[in-house]
Write a protein that holds these residues in place. Structure first.
Motif, PDB file in Angstrom:
ATOM      1  N   LEU A  96      33.709  61.637  35.248  1.00 55.05           N
ATOM      2  CA  LEU A  96      33.660  63.078  34.998  1.00 55.05           C
ATOM      3  C   LEU A  96      32.879  63.811  36.086  1.00 55.05           C
ATOM      4  O   LEU A  96      33.231  64.933  36.447  1.00 55.05           O
ATOM      5  CB  LEU A  96      33.062  63.368  33.620  1.00 55.05           C
ATOM      6  CG  LEU A  96      33.966  63.037  32.442  1.00 55.05           C
ATOM      7  CD1 LEU A  96      33.213  63.205  31.124  1.00 55.05           C
ATOM      8  CD2 LEU A  96      35.215  63.895  32.455  1.00 55.05           C
ATOM      9  N   GLU A  97      31.824  63.187  36.602  1.00 55.82           N
ATOM     10  CA  GLU A  97      31.065  63.813  37.685  1.00 55.82           C
ATOM     11  C   GLU A  97      31.924  63.936  38.945  1.00 55.82           C
ATOM     12  O   GLU A  97      31.898  64.967  39.619  1.00 55.82           O
ATOM     13  CB  GLU A  97      29.790  63.028  37.961  1.00 55.82           C
ATOM     14  CG  GLU A  97      28.742  63.234  36.884  1.00 55.82           C
ATOM     15  CD  GLU A  97      27.581  62.256  36.956  1.00 55.82           C
ATOM     16  OE1 GLU A  97      27.554  61.394  37.855  1.00 55.82           O
ATOM     17  OE2 GLU A  97      26.696  62.365  36.082  1.00 55.82           O
ATOM     18  N   LYS A  98      32.699  62.910  39.262  1.00 55.82           N
ATOM     19  CA  LYS A  98      33.611  62.984  40.411  1.00 55.82           C
ATOM     20  C   LYS A  98      34.670  64.063  40.192  1.00 55.82           C
ATOM     21  O   LYS A  98      34.989  64.847  41.084  1.00 55.82           O
ATOM     22  CB  LYS A  98      34.296  61.638  40.654  1.00 55.82           C
ATOM     23  CG  LYS A  98      33.408  60.599  41.271  1.00 55.82           C
ATOM     24  CD  LYS A  98      34.171  59.305  41.490  1.00 55.82           C
ATOM     25  CE  LYS A  98      33.283  58.236  42.065  1.00 55.82           C
ATOM     26  NZ  LYS A  98      34.000  56.969  42.269  1.00 55.82           N
ATOM     27  N   PHE A  99      35.213  64.088  38.981  1.00 49.86           N
ATOM     28  CA  PHE A  99      36.218  65.087  38.625  1.00 49.86           C
ATOM     29  C   PHE A  99      35.632  66.498  38.757  1.00 49.86           C
ATOM     30  O   PHE A  99      36.254  67.391  39.349  1.00 49.86           O
ATOM     31  CB  PHE A  99      36.712  64.839  37.191  1.00 49.86           C
ATOM     32  CG  PHE A  99      37.557  65.939  36.635  1.00 49.86           C
ATOM     33  CD1 PHE A  99      38.880  66.063  37.012  1.00 49.86           C
ATOM     34  CD2 PHE A  99      37.027  66.845  35.724  1.00 49.86           C
ATOM     35  CE1 PHE A  99      39.667  67.087  36.493  1.00 49.86           C
ATOM     36  CE2 PHE A  99      37.809  67.860  35.210  1.00 49.86           C
ATOM     37  CZ  PHE A  99      39.125  67.979  35.591  1.00 49.86           C
ATOM     38  N   SER A 100      34.440  66.699  38.214  1.00 54.82           N
ATOM     39  CA  SER A 100      33.796  68.017  38.261  1.00 54.82           C
ATOM     40  C   SER A 100      33.489  68.442  39.688  1.00 54.82           C
ATOM     41  O   SER A 100      33.641  69.610  40.046  1.00 54.82           O
ATOM     42  CB  SER A 100      32.505  68.001  37.440  1.00 54.82           C
ATOM     43  OG  SER A 100      32.793  67.782  36.088  1.00 54.82           O
TER      44      SER A 100
END
Length: 115
Positions: free
Chosen positions: A14-18
Protein backbone atom coordinates in the motif's frame (compact mmCIF):
# COMPACT_ATOMS: atom_id res chain seq x y z
CA UNK A 1 2.52 -16.54 7.02
CA UNK A 2 1.70 -15.12 10.44
CA UNK A 3 -0.66 -12.19 10.86
CA UNK A 4 2.02 -9.61 11.69
CA UNK A 5 4.09 -10.49 8.61
CA UNK A 6 0.98 -10.48 6.45
CA UNK A 7 -0.01 -7.02 7.73
CA UNK A 8 3.51 -5.69 7.12
CA UNK A 9 3.54 -7.09 3.57
CA UNK A 10 0.16 -5.49 2.87
CA UNK A 11 1.26 -2.14 4.28
CA UNK A 12 4.44 -2.25 2.21
CA UNK A 13 2.36 -2.82 -0.97
CA UNK A 14 0.00 0.00 0.00
CA UNK A 15 2.88 2.39 0.69
CA UNK A 16 4.32 1.71 -2.79
CA UNK A 17 0.86 2.12 -4.30
CA UNK A 18 0.29 5.40 -2.42
CA UNK A 19 3.67 6.76 -3.42
CA UNK A 20 2.90 5.95 -7.07
CA UNK A 21 -0.59 7.46 -7.04
CA UNK A 22 0.10 10.46 -4.77
CA UNK A 23 3.74 11.51 -4.84
CA UNK A 24 5.88 9.75 -7.43
CA UNK A 25 6.69 12.82 -9.54
CA UNK A 26 8.60 15.75 -8.06
CA UNK A 27 7.85 19.14 -9.57
CA UNK A 28 11.23 20.65 -10.50
CA UNK A 29 12.56 23.45 -8.29
CA UNK A 30 9.86 22.86 -5.65
CA UNK A 31 9.17 20.57 -2.74
CA UNK A 32 5.87 19.48 -4.27
CA UNK A 33 5.24 15.97 -5.44
CA UNK A 34 2.28 14.67 -7.36
CA UNK A 35 1.37 11.23 -8.53
CA UNK A 36 -0.33 9.33 -11.29
CA UNK A 37 -3.75 10.04 -9.83
CA UNK A 38 -3.16 13.80 -10.11
CA UNK A 39 -2.22 13.42 -13.75
CA UNK A 40 -5.18 11.17 -14.51
CA UNK A 41 -7.47 13.58 -12.63
CA UNK A 42 -6.73 16.29 -15.19
CA UNK A 43 -9.18 14.53 -17.52
CA UNK A 44 -12.63 15.86 -16.58
CA UNK A 45 -14.92 13.35 -14.82
CA UNK A 46 -13.35 10.25 -16.44
CA UNK A 47 -10.02 10.93 -14.73
CA UNK A 48 -11.74 11.47 -11.39
CA UNK A 49 -13.67 8.22 -11.78
CA UNK A 50 -10.42 6.42 -12.62
CA UNK A 51 -8.83 7.95 -9.51
CA UNK A 52 -11.76 6.76 -7.40
CA UNK A 53 -11.36 3.28 -8.83
CA UNK A 54 -7.63 3.32 -8.06
CA UNK A 55 -8.30 4.53 -4.51
CA UNK A 56 -10.63 1.61 -3.91
CA UNK A 57 -7.55 -0.63 -3.74
CA UNK A 58 -6.80 0.62 -0.21
CA UNK A 59 -10.41 -0.10 0.78
CA UNK A 60 -10.15 -3.57 -0.76
CA UNK A 61 -7.03 -4.31 1.30
CA UNK A 62 -8.72 -2.99 4.46
CA UNK A 63 -11.64 -5.35 3.81
CA UNK A 64 -9.26 -8.25 3.17
CA UNK A 65 -7.53 -7.55 6.49
CA UNK A 66 -10.87 -7.61 8.31
CA UNK A 67 -10.74 -3.98 9.41
CA UNK A 68 -13.89 -2.71 11.13
CA UNK A 69 -16.48 -0.42 9.56
CA UNK A 70 -15.29 2.65 11.47
CA UNK A 71 -11.92 2.65 9.69
CA UNK A 72 -13.45 1.63 6.34
CA UNK A 73 -15.94 4.50 6.62
CA UNK A 74 -13.09 6.98 7.17
CA UNK A 75 -11.32 5.53 4.12
CA UNK A 76 -14.50 5.93 2.05
CA UNK A 77 -14.97 9.51 3.26
CA UNK A 78 -11.40 10.37 2.20
CA UNK A 79 -12.03 8.74 -1.18
CA UNK A 80 -15.24 10.73 -1.68
CA UNK A 81 -13.64 14.03 -0.61
CA UNK A 82 -10.88 13.42 -3.13
CA UNK A 83 -13.38 12.45 -5.85
CA UNK A 84 -15.85 15.33 -5.42
CA UNK A 85 -13.14 17.96 -4.94
CA UNK A 86 -11.45 16.62 -8.07
CA UNK A 87 -14.57 17.34 -10.09
CA UNK A 88 -13.96 21.09 -9.67
CA UNK A 89 -11.99 22.41 -12.63
CA UNK A 90 -8.43 23.51 -11.78
CA UNK A 91 -9.13 23.94 -8.05
CA UNK A 92 -9.84 20.22 -7.74
CA UNK A 93 -6.58 19.33 -9.47
CA UNK A 94 -4.65 21.58 -7.09
CA UNK A 95 -6.55 20.11 -4.13
CA UNK A 96 -5.60 16.60 -5.22
CA UNK A 97 -1.89 17.47 -5.10
CA UNK A 98 -2.26 18.44 -1.43
CA UNK A 99 -4.92 16.03 -0.12
CA UNK A 100 -3.28 12.73 -1.19
CA UNK A 101 -6.18 10.44 -0.23
CA UNK A 102 -4.31 7.18 -0.79
CA UNK A 103 -1.45 8.23 1.46
CA UNK A 104 -3.94 9.36 4.13
CA UNK A 105 -5.82 6.07 3.91
CA UNK A 106 -2.65 3.96 4.01
CA UNK A 107 -1.48 5.82 7.13
CA UNK A 108 -4.90 5.44 8.70
CA UNK A 109 -4.78 1.70 8.08
CA UNK A 110 -1.20 1.46 9.38
CA UNK A 111 -2.13 3.28 12.62
CA UNK A 112 -5.11 1.00 13.09
CA UNK A 113 -3.07 -2.16 12.57
CA UNK A 114 -0.33 -1.01 14.96
CA UNK A 115 -2.78 -0.73 17.87
Amino acid sequence: MNTEKSHQATLKRLEKFSRFTDSSIRIPFTHFKLGAESLIGILPVVGDLAGLLLSSYVLFEAQRLGVGWGIKLRIIINMLIDFFAGLLPIIGDIFDVYFKANTRNTRLLARHLSQ
